[in-house]
Design a protein around this motif. Sequence first.
Motif: not given
Length: 258
Positions: A118, A69-70, A122, A75, A17
């Motif tokens: 994040v 990603v949050s 994440g 995701v 990521t």
Amino acid sequence: MAQLEGKPLDGKVAVVTGAGRGIGARTAVRLANDGADVAVIDINEESTRDTVAEIEALGRRAIGVACDVSDEASVTAAAERVQNELGAIGVLVNNAGVLRDNLLFKMSASDWDTVLGVHLRGAFLWSRAAQAQMVPNKWGKIVNLSSTSALGNRGQANYSAAKAGMQGFTKSLAIELGPFGINVNAVAPGFIVTDMTRATAERTHTDFEAMQKAAAEHIPVRRVGRPEDIANVVSFLVSEDASYVSGQVIYVAGGPKA
């Protein structure tokens, strides 16, 4: 170019990521050099193109995947795409990160939430998605990016909290996932020359070259770090040479930390 042979990660699929630039990009390319096919994750697909092209030039498969990603749905969709297009995830590097530096009395709730979202959320969302693909194969490697800022840093209460949290998260996952053949470790970089550290120099109205020189004077090896320094350690941690290493935080900072 012909496929590389006899590499440590041959047949494995890696996800990195925040891999459009900096530490993430160098790590993605290093894992491709180690034999992996790589999903290059970043906030938008355009940011992944250079890294994807570099990996494909090595004769490995790569896809660029846009992902917040949050965001749980983002995701989930990204992890499913990786599995469908490359195969089951075997290696996950949770590298995505942002800065929202400020002194506590100036820090907004949004600045706090964004950084924790994040980094920590994440890592949680991607680790949860990846382990679902790793467990059936009884094999997996997860590396989380912490930082020397986990030890505390002025103006970074949010970032320091996130990076310290990443260490506890790593140790908990190592305990939970170890019985399923999954190793989980963290790397904590010191001063690394990236766009993020350059942004810190700009925020503090400091000449970036002068900042590097001053930092090097306080680092035992007398130099600042490069993204490749981190990629090299990640490469070891996801290899079978590190199969008995789990739940550890490796400070890569040119000297002893923590």
